[in-house]
Write a protein that holds these residues in place. Structure first.
Motif, PDB file in Angstrom:
ATOM      1  N   CYS A   1      46.982  83.099  87.252  1.00 45.96           N
ATOM      2  CA  CYS A   1      47.030  82.427  85.956  1.00 45.96           C
ATOM      3  C   CYS A   1      45.806  81.524  85.846  1.00 45.96           C
ATOM      4  O   CYS A   1      45.415  80.885  86.832  1.00 45.96           O
ATOM      5  CB  CYS A   1      48.319  81.610  85.873  1.00 45.96           C
ATOM      6  SG  CYS A   1      48.518  80.761  84.297  1.00 45.96           S
TER       7      CYS A   1
ATOM      8  N   CYS B   1      53.260  76.729  81.716  1.00 47.79           N
ATOM      9  CA  CYS B   1      51.976  76.028  81.778  1.00 47.79           C
ATOM     10  C   CYS B   1      51.260  76.159  80.430  1.00 47.79           C
ATOM     11  O   CYS B   1      51.771  76.770  79.497  1.00 47.79           O
ATOM     12  CB  CYS B   1      51.127  76.609  82.905  1.00 47.79           C
ATOM     13  SG  CYS B   1      50.521  78.278  82.564  1.00 47.79           S
TER      14      CYS B   1
ATOM     15  N   HIS C   1      56.010  79.641  85.392  1.00 48.71           N
ATOM     16  CA  HIS C   1      55.869  79.691  86.853  1.00 48.71           C
ATOM     17  C   HIS C   1      57.186  79.259  87.493  1.00 48.71           C
ATOM     18  O   HIS C   1      57.740  78.240  87.100  1.00 48.71           O
ATOM     19  CB  HIS C   1      54.786  78.719  87.315  1.00 48.71           C
ATOM     20  CG  HIS C   1      53.404  79.094  86.865  1.00 48.71           C
ATOM     21  ND1 HIS C   1      52.601  79.932  87.592  1.00 48.71           N
ATOM     22  CD2 HIS C   1      52.683  78.741  85.760  1.00 48.71           C
ATOM     23  CE1 HIS C   1      51.429  80.077  86.957  1.00 48.71           C
ATOM     24  NE2 HIS C   1      51.455  79.376  85.843  1.00 48.71           N
TER      25      HIS C   1
ATOM     26  N   CYS D   1      45.602  78.692  84.837  1.00 50.29           N
ATOM     27  CA  CYS D   1      45.923  77.293  85.151  1.00 50.29           C
ATOM     28  C   CYS D   1      45.727  77.001  86.636  1.00 50.29           C
ATOM     29  O   CYS D   1      45.808  75.858  87.055  1.00 50.29           O
ATOM     30  CB  CYS D   1      47.339  76.943  84.717  1.00 50.29           C
ATOM     31  SG  CYS D   1      48.634  77.534  85.832  1.00 50.29           S
TER      32      CYS D   1
ATOM     33  N   ASN E   1      52.534  80.838  80.544  1.00 50.27           N
ATOM     34  CA  ASN E   1      53.224  81.525  81.635  1.00 50.27           C
ATOM     35  C   ASN E   1      54.319  80.648  82.227  1.00 50.27           C
ATOM     36  O   ASN E   1      54.134  79.447  82.406  1.00 50.27           O
ATOM     37  CB  ASN E   1      52.232  81.911  82.736  1.00 50.27           C
ATOM     38  CG  ASN E   1      51.383  83.107  82.322  1.00 50.27           C
ATOM     39  OD1 ASN E   1      51.866  84.018  81.635  1.00 50.27           O
ATOM     40  ND2 ASN E   1      50.122  83.104  82.724  1.00 50.27           N
TER      41      ASN E   1
HETATM   42 ZN   LIG Z   1      49.804  79.025  84.599  1.00 49.23          ZN
END
Ligand SMILES: [Zn+2]
Length: 423
Positions: free
Chosen positions: A307, A256, A262, A309, A260
């Motif tokens: 996160c 992202c 995912h 995001c 990170n």
């Molecule tokens: Zn993220």
């Protein structure tokens, strides 16, 4: 609403019997569910898959209760491939092979549902950079991503993908590729990290090229080093995200905006063995169930971390590469390629490395950016190798051609004695 792009993918689904559009729609929403809800779905899917496997496949009926503790290796599947077919699965079964970076590929069977998930996962990674369905994509890849038979040619045409071979990467090839990528107004580049890095190095060496239509670059299939990420984002002036897939295990992970990775835990259930090896239960392949499958990958899992995001999918921690990338010395001591990754990553002069070994010798090949540096500058690395591994001969080669892999991925470690490493 992107009607034309949608139409292309609906046509693909109709022709191939897949459900990419609806799977993607589901993932777009699902990714923002909260972590606890996603873990619940993942657990439910795992229980169902295991129940299904115990009831309908000879292999799992045999091992019965051990299903929760046993480890499924490629060797076990190779020895008895028939025993993994579910006798209640009625849909189409698609024969697949894993890439041969260990020299011994695995044949397994997958389904339209699992194929749809694989593509939806890849497209989800593209969408993190603003890609919209049906837009022009440039693939820079070898055979494990891009097949060139008629069926695939039609498929790529519909996907609106142009394939650039990662086998052919001399300066004149690269120049042609870059002109094409610009001319076709590609919105996204998707390809092997080292191959895309070669394009980036060409631009950095030969002067800037503008790509006004490009939204971003997604690299895959290999570890993306910080050095390569910097090269690529500087040369193309866009963001670079990494994507990772292990299709036989149902693993699909994407980076992202916050760096990170995912992974989609509703499609795979991951566990680690005592040495940190990833064991995956594929939750989307009902035709050929694979439970606690030894992927050959090592990475940590950050299950509880959130996160910025706001995606609820868990985060993969530091990716340590493939366990087939191992050096085994004369005392049978095993060193993971991550050892060399860590050894070289902070040296800004080292662009890339490869380690070749057999039972007598080990050769470290370094691609370095500064031709004027004396060889002595790099000799201390060989001392570290000597301290950690036992061979009769040790050698260091600077800017010497790497041995290529059959599928055009970069190989970090090569066993030149050709003795298959069995896990
Ligand atoms: Zn993220």
């Amino acid at each position: 609403m992107n009607i034309l792009g949608q139409a292309r993918f609906r046509l693909i689904d109709r022709l191939r019997g897949t459900t990419i559009v609806s799977t993607l729609k589901r993932l777009r929403k699902e990714q923002f569910l909260n972590p606890a809800a996603l873990v619940t779905i993942s657990n439910k899917n795992r229980v169902q898959l295991i129940e299904h496997a115990l009831m309908s496949t000879p292999y799992y009926r045999n091992i019965n209760k051990d299903v929760h503790s046993s480890v499924l290796t490629k060797d076990i599947i190779r020895k008895n491939p028939e025993s993994f077919f579910s006798n209640t699965y009625v849909g189409k079964k698609i024969r697949k092979g894993t890439g041969g970076s260990t020299g011994a590929p695995l044949v397994y069977y997958t389904t339209n549902e699992a194929q749809s998930f694989m593509w939806a996962g890849i497209i989800l990674s593209w969408e993190t950079l603003g890609y919209k369905l049906g837009e022009k994509v440039a693939f820079v890849a070898g055979t494990s991503l891009a097949k060139n038979d008629l069926q695939h040619t039609v498929f790529y045409r519909l996907l609106n993908v142009t394939v650039y071979s990662a086998y052919h990467l001399n300066d004149s090839d690269i120049k042609t590729y870059l002109i094409q990528i610009k001319k076709t107004r590609a919105r996204l580049i998707y390809g092997y990290a080292t191959a895309v890095n070669s394009l980036a190095e060409y631009i950095l060496k030969n002067g800037p090229i503008q790509f006004p239509d490009l939204r971003g670059i997604v690299t895959t299939a290999e570890i993306l080093s910080d050095k390569h990420r910097d090269n690529i984002s500087q040369a193309f002036n866009v963001k670079v995200h990494n994507q990772y897939g292990c299709n036989e295990a149902g693993i699909s992970a994407f980076e992202c905006d916050f760096g990170n990775m995912h992974y989609i835990n509703t499609a795979t259930s991951l566990a680690l063995d005592s040495e940190g090896n990833v064991l995956a239960t594929n939750l989307v392949n009902k035709a050929y169930p694979m439970i606690r499958y030894f992927t050959g990958d090592k990475f940590s899992l950050l299950e509880g971390e959130s996160c910025p995001c706001k995606r609820g999918y868990p985060i993969m921690g530091s990716f340590m590469g493939r366990t087939c990338d191992m050096v085994i010395d004369q005392r049978n001591k095993v060193m993971h390629s991550a050892f060399f990754n860590i050894l070289f990553r902070d040296d800004k002069h080292i662009e890339q490395f490869q380690v070749q070994f057999n039972k007598n010798e080990i050769v470290v090949l370094l691609e370095v950016d500064d031709q004027t540096l004396p060889e002595e500058y790099f000799m201390h690395y060989l001392d570290i190798v000597k301290k950690n591994m036992q061979f009769d001969h040790y050698d260091l080669k600077i800017n010497y051609p790497f041995l290529p892999a059959e599928n055009a991925k970069h190989r970090y470690v090569i066993n030149t004695s050709n003795e298959a490493i069995t896990l």
